[in-house]
Write an enzyme that holds these catalytic residues in place. Sequence first.
Site, mmCIF file in Angstrom:
data_model
loop_
_atom_site.group_PDB
_atom_site.id
_atom_site.type_symbol
_atom_site.label_atom_id
_atom_site.label_comp_id
_atom_site.label_asym_id
_atom_site.label_seq_id
_atom_site.Cartn_x
_atom_site.Cartn_y
_atom_site.Cartn_z
ATOM 1 N N TYR A 56 13.705 22.192 14.963
ATOM 2 C CA TYR A 56 13.615 23.255 15.955
ATOM 3 C C TYR A 56 12.156 23.456 16.372
ATOM 4 C CZ TYR A 56 18.296 24.400 14.173
ATOM 5 O OH TYR A 56 19.601 24.339 13.776
ATOM 6 N N HIS A 140 20.928 17.378 8.127
ATOM 7 C CA HIS A 140 20.972 17.852 9.507
ATOM 8 C C HIS A 140 21.340 16.737 10.485
ATOM 9 C CE1 HIS A 140 18.861 20.441 12.820
ATOM 10 N NE2 HIS A 140 20.176 20.550 12.830
#
Length: 325
Positions: A56, A140
């Site tokens: 992110y 992830h």
Amino acid sequence: MHKHRLGRTAVEITRLGVGGGPMAGLFAPMADATAAETLAAAWDGGIRYFDTSPHYGLGHSERRIGEFLRQRPRDSYVLSTKVGRLLVPQEAKGRMDPVGFHVPADHYRVRDFTRSGVRRSVEDSLERMGVDRFDVLFLHDAEDCFDDALRDGYPALAELRDEGLVRAIGAGMYDTSMLTTLVKETDVDVIMQSGGCTLLNQGAFETFLPACAERGVSVIAASIFNSGLTATPRPGPDAHFDYQPASAEMIQRAHRIADVCEAHGVTLRQAAMAFPLRHPVVAGIVVGMSSPGEARQDVEDFGVDVPEQVWTDLRDQGLLAPSLL
């Protein structure tokens, strides 16, 4: 705010958590002050679960959330981050991150689910955030390298759990078929499933959630608005569904659900937040928050009691499968 325990662990999360994407300028720039004020509003609303990732904003989300949480007692909140991407420094040269975050491209991402890569990722994240530990670690976005994540990434996380360096492990992914395999073949504690436990995409309820129930694995539902289609009372023609322009059929479906909600005095957004939690294995939801006002609205909407008749009417109109009630 109510809490729920993750799997067989001692970790308890508030049923509403902060998703860290917007903290890194996902879709729109965010100033440091706005990020801090947004996190403060979420905290004031009772939220004590925060999720982030190196991905992110090339570490921006981790740094901002870490700066905020360092001012709070460490045992007063639950923190999760993710592994699978290492950040390698580079000169930005005026370029911005190419994958949708409004931050300078001062790093680039390298996929790595090896034992050494996982450990380095955790060490880098701890340094960026300035905290002493994580409560939960997720593999992830492993869809494109699932075999690597299953063969190398999961054992690396299990080792960290065995060493007492993290209390719960799992994966944050979209593909429910792969996640079902992971749940059945490993000893994960929790899955963060993106976009499949929603009013508009109920695919996770078919085989994935039953597998989690059988194995004692908790689920945290992410992307519950499917890129915003159910985040407003009446999505317009330019609405998005799962990061793509929404089809006319999908927008019409959202409007039909909104009609049922409005007939019972609730909003489409409120129903979208309540829906995933109807399944007993769903421990909570995470929502991205872009401003203090949005954080306060999320807390308020989350606290609304959606009448049972809403779900009955949605089922009767063919908008929910009968097995989901």
